[in-house]
Design a protein around this motif. Structure first.
Motif, mmCIF file in Angstrom:
data_model
loop_
_atom_site.group_PDB
_atom_site.id
_atom_site.type_symbol
_atom_site.label_atom_id
_atom_site.label_comp_id
_atom_site.label_asym_id
_atom_site.label_seq_id
_atom_site.Cartn_x
_atom_site.Cartn_y
_atom_site.Cartn_z
ATOM 1 N N TRP A 97 0.826 -1.203 0.000
ATOM 2 C CA TRP A 97 0.000 0.000 0.000
ATOM 3 C C TRP A 97 0.864 1.258 0.000
ATOM 4 O O TRP A 97 0.528 2.239 -0.646
ATOM 5 N N THR A 100 1.961 2.317 -3.417
ATOM 6 C CA THR A 100 1.010 2.964 -4.316
ATOM 7 C C THR A 100 1.244 4.478 -4.392
ATOM 8 O O THR A 100 0.761 5.126 -5.304
ATOM 9 N N GLY A 140 3.558 1.401 -8.890
ATOM 10 C CA GLY A 140 2.480 1.772 -7.958
ATOM 11 C C GLY A 140 1.150 1.129 -8.332
ATOM 12 O O GLY A 140 0.426 0.631 -7.465
ATOM 13 N N THR A 141 0.829 1.110 -9.622
ATOM 14 C CA THR A 141 -0.418 0.499 -10.083
ATOM 15 C C THR A 141 -0.396 -1.010 -9.871
ATOM 16 O O THR A 141 -1.385 -1.600 -9.416
ATOM 17 N N ALA A 144 -0.973 -1.642 -6.207
ATOM 18 C CA ALA A 144 -2.369 -1.394 -5.836
ATOM 19 C C ALA A 144 -3.270 -2.522 -6.325
ATOM 20 O O ALA A 144 -4.109 -3.031 -5.568
#
Length: 160
Positions: A97, A100, A140-141, A144
């Motif tokens: 997390w 992200t 980051g994607t 996530a």
């Protein structure tokens, strides 16, 4: 997690591969994408970087490439782990997390790169910034997407 979801994590994570390759190439002494006078280890030193990171850079290991590779590996690990299986929350989900946050960082990097530095003497050539921005958004994607199915797992274990 469905195969489609796993493929999407792999696709977004793969956006980091050019960045990882480029940073590793630079740490090994390559110069493509840099101006002639720019030296990454010297830049770390001038900015007060820790001696250990400067030493790694001088010996062919770029810590940001290692962190990017770790982020992609964590995303792939989470994507291939069923949400019903217990996870050590602090060991895997918290870093996922936190990772992200690379999404807005990548978008800001892209925006600032598009606007230009205005100085006219930037140390990196024009194609490097989009590669970095794509890597940050991609990692980051991927993090996530891979952490999302685990968010409400009742069987999530806490690391001791």
């Amino acid at each position: 997690m469905t195969r489609h979801h796993q493929r999407l994590v792999a696709l977004t994570g793969s956006l980091a591969l050019p960045y990882i390759a480029l940073k590793t190439y630079w740490a090994a002494g390559g110069r493509a994408g840099m101006t002639d006078s720019f030296d990454m280890a010297d830049e770390f030193r001038r900015n007060g970087g820790p001696a250990a990171l400067i030493w790694l850079e001088r010996h062919g290991v770029d810590f940001t490439a290692a962190l990017a590779l770790t982020g992609v590996a964590l995303a792939l690990l989470l994507a291939h782990r069923p949400p019903a299986r217990p996870l050590p929350r602090r060991l895997l989900l918290v870093p996922a997390w936190a990772g992200t946050l690379l999404i807005p960082y990548g978008l800001l990097t892209a925006l600032l790169g598009a606007l230009g530095s205005g100085s006219g003497n930037a140390p990196l050539t024009g194609w490097v910034i989009p590669a970095g921005a794509a890597a940050f958004v991609g990692i980051g994607t991927a993090l996530a997407l891979s952490a999302w199915p685990h968010r409400f797992s009742r069987r999530t274990a806490t690391a001791r």
